[in-house]
Design a protein around this motif. Structure first.
Motif, PDB file in Angstrom:
ATOM      1  N   MET A   1       0.846  -1.176   0.000  1.00  0.00           N
ATOM      2  CA  MET A   1       0.000   0.000   0.000  1.00  0.00           C
ATOM      3  C   MET A   1       0.890   1.237   0.000  1.00  0.00           C
ATOM      4  O   MET A   1       1.855   1.322   0.743  1.00  0.00           O
ATOM      5  CB  MET A   1      -0.912  -0.011   1.224  1.00  0.00           C
ATOM      6  N   ALA A   2       0.563   2.184  -0.850  1.00  0.00           N
ATOM      7  CA  ALA A   2       1.302   3.441  -0.937  1.00  0.00           C
ATOM      8  C   ALA A   2       0.486   4.538  -0.258  1.00  0.00           C
ATOM      9  O   ALA A   2      -0.730   4.405  -0.089  1.00  0.00           O
ATOM     10  CB  ALA A   2       1.557   3.796  -2.399  1.00  0.00           C
ATOM     11  N   THR A   3       1.154   5.612   0.120  1.00  0.00           N
ATOM     12  CA  THR A   3       0.477   6.737   0.758  1.00  0.00           C
ATOM     13  C   THR A   3       0.986   8.044   0.184  1.00  0.00           C
ATOM     14  O   THR A   3       2.090   8.114  -0.373  1.00  0.00           O
ATOM     15  CB  THR A   3       0.712   6.756   2.281  1.00  0.00           C
ATOM     16  N   ALA A   4       0.167   9.071   0.333  1.00  0.00           N
ATOM     17  CA  ALA A   4       0.555  10.431  -0.043  1.00  0.00           C
ATOM     18  C   ALA A   4      -0.086  11.376   0.954  1.00  0.00           C
ATOM     19  O   ALA A   4      -1.142  11.063   1.523  1.00  0.00           O
ATOM     20  CB  ALA A   4       0.092  10.756  -1.460  1.00  0.00           C
ATOM     21  N   GLN A   5       0.561  12.502   1.154  1.00  0.00           N
ATOM     22  CA  GLN A   5      -0.009  13.495   2.060  1.00  0.00           C
ATOM     23  C   GLN A   5       0.523  14.870   1.721  1.00  0.00           C
ATOM     24  O   GLN A   5       1.597  15.005   1.130  1.00  0.00           O
ATOM     25  CB  GLN A   5       0.310  13.158   3.509  1.00  0.00           C
ATOM     26  N   ALA A   6      -0.255  15.867   2.102  1.00  0.00           N
ATOM     27  CA  ALA A   6       0.154  17.259   1.952  1.00  0.00           C
ATOM     28  C   ALA A   6      -0.592  18.064   3.002  1.00  0.00           C
ATOM     29  O   ALA A   6      -1.673  17.665   3.451  1.00  0.00           O
ATOM     30  CB  ALA A   6      -0.169  17.785   0.555  1.00  0.00           C
ATOM     31  N   SER A   7      -0.001  19.181   3.393  1.00  0.00           N
ATOM     32  CA  SER A   7      -0.687  20.083   4.305  1.00  0.00           C
ATOM     33  C   SER A   7      -0.286  21.506   3.964  1.00  0.00           C
ATOM     34  O   SER A   7       0.738  21.737   3.301  1.00  0.00           O
ATOM     35  CB  SER A   7      -0.358  19.754   5.764  1.00  0.00           C
ATOM     36  N   ILE A   8      -1.105  22.439   4.414  1.00  0.00           N
ATOM     37  CA  ILE A   8      -0.819  23.850   4.179  1.00  0.00           C
ATOM     38  C   ILE A   8      -1.317  24.633   5.375  1.00  0.00           C
ATOM     39  O   ILE A   8      -2.347  24.297   5.970  1.00  0.00           O
ATOM     40  CB  ILE A   8      -1.454  24.338   2.860  1.00  0.00           C
ATOM     41  N   VAL A 108      -1.950   0.394  -9.488  1.00  0.00           N
ATOM     42  CA  VAL A 108      -2.275  -0.609 -10.505  1.00  0.00           C
ATOM     43  C   VAL A 108      -1.568  -0.200 -11.797  1.00  0.00           C
ATOM     44  O   VAL A 108      -1.907   0.818 -12.407  1.00  0.00           O
ATOM     45  CB  VAL A 108      -3.802  -0.703 -10.727  1.00  0.00           C
ATOM     46  N   GLY A 109      -0.560  -0.964 -12.175  1.00  0.00           N
ATOM     47  CA  GLY A 109       0.147  -0.697 -13.423  1.00  0.00           C
ATOM     48  C   GLY A 109       1.194   0.396 -13.338  1.00  0.00           C
ATOM     49  O   GLY A 109       1.802   0.738 -14.353  1.00  0.00           O
ATOM     50  N   ILE A 110       1.394   0.964 -12.169  1.00  0.00           N
ATOM     51  CA  ILE A 110       2.449   1.953 -11.959  1.00  0.00           C
ATOM     52  C   ILE A 110       3.119   1.629 -10.615  1.00  0.00           C
ATOM     53  O   ILE A 110       2.581   0.867  -9.815  1.00  0.00           O
ATOM     54  CB  ILE A 110       1.931   3.407 -11.977  1.00  0.00           C
ATOM     55  N   SER A 111       4.267   2.236 -10.383  1.00  0.00           N
ATOM     56  CA  SER A 111       4.997   1.976  -9.139  1.00  0.00           C
ATOM     57  C   SER A 111       4.378   2.733  -7.967  1.00  0.00           C
ATOM     58  O   SER A 111       3.613   3.691  -8.156  1.00  0.00           O
ATOM     59  CB  SER A 111       6.458   2.395  -9.298  1.00  0.00           C
ATOM     60  N   ASP A 112       4.735   2.317  -6.758  1.00  0.00           N
ATOM     61  CA  ASP A 112       4.312   3.043  -5.562  1.00  0.00           C
ATOM     62  C   ASP A 112       4.762   4.499  -5.650  1.00  0.00           C
ATOM     63  O   ASP A 112       4.000   5.416  -5.312  1.00  0.00           O
ATOM     64  CB  ASP A 112       4.907   2.414  -4.298  1.00  0.00           C
ATOM     65  N   ALA A 113       5.987   4.709  -6.093  1.00  0.00           N
ATOM     66  CA  ALA A 113       6.524   6.075  -6.176  1.00  0.00           C
ATOM     67  C   ALA A 113       5.732   6.933  -7.159  1.00  0.00           C
ATOM     68  O   ALA A 113       5.457   8.108  -6.882  1.00  0.00           O
ATOM     69  CB  ALA A 113       8.001   6.038  -6.572  1.00  0.00           C
ATOM     70  N   GLU A 114       5.359   6.351  -8.297  1.00  0.00           N
ATOM     71  CA  GLU A 114       4.573   7.106  -9.281  1.00  0.00           C
ATOM     72  C   GLU A 114       3.188   7.444  -8.739  1.00  0.00           C
ATOM     73  O   GLU A 114       2.702   8.566  -8.912  1.00  0.00           O
ATOM     74  CB  GLU A 114       4.449   6.309 -10.583  1.00  0.00           C
ATOM     75  N   ALA A 115       2.547   6.494  -8.073  1.00  0.00           N
ATOM     76  CA  ALA A 115       1.218   6.735  -7.507  1.00  0.00           C
ATOM     77  C   ALA A 115       1.294   7.772  -6.392  1.00  0.00           C
ATOM     78  O   ALA A 115       0.443   8.665  -6.301  1.00  0.00           O
ATOM     79  CB  ALA A 115       0.611   5.431  -6.998  1.00  0.00           C
TER      80      ALA A 115
END
Length: 136
Positions: A1-8, A108-115
């Motif tokens: 499982m990949a994750t992403a986050q951002a805050s402002i 799906v079809g891309i790397s964790d880093a790309e997602a």
């Protein structure tokens, strides 16, 4: 499982920010790349249209008015991921606020880093647009 986050961090009061972004149907009010949203299933499902013409259907998983947050999942859409779950939250910081947007997903079809880069970019661009709309 990949994750992403951002805050402002915003100079705007958390309650005012939540009034703008806290509705599950409110994305067109602050997110320029989502000009259309329509609710169904008693407000628990939103059908979004992107500026590119894509349709994204999302389901509300949790809504916390007191905590100024909601979580949702993507049911269908063009993103190359599955099992997507995201949370949007507004946190008070003195007289201002911090908005946090995070998600987890299986690429799906891309790397964790790309997602991760894809969703981090969406979150960062969206929060930058929010800041510009609120603070000019």
């Amino acid at each position: 499982m990949a994750t992403a986050q951002a805050s402002i961090t915003l100079a705007t009061d958390a309650n005012r920010v939540w009034q703008l972004i806290g509705g599950f149907d409110a994305l067109p009010d602050w997110l320029p790349f989502i000009p259309e949203s329509a609710l169904s299933e008693g407000g628990r499902v939103r059908t979004l249209k992107s500026v590119a013409g894509d349709t994204i259907i999302e389901r509300l998983l949790d809504f916390n008015e007191a905590g100024r947050s909601y979580s949702y999942t993507i049911l269908t859409g063009p993103a190359p991921v599955r099992d997507y779950q995201s949370t949007l939250r507004v946190v008070a910081e003195g007289s201002g606020s911090r908005v946090e947007w995070s998600g987890s997903f299986v690429p799906v079809g891309i790397s964790d880093a790309e997602a991760t880069a894809l969703f981090a970019g969406i979150y960062e661009d969206g929060l930058a647009a929010l800041k510009k709309g609120l603070e000019g």
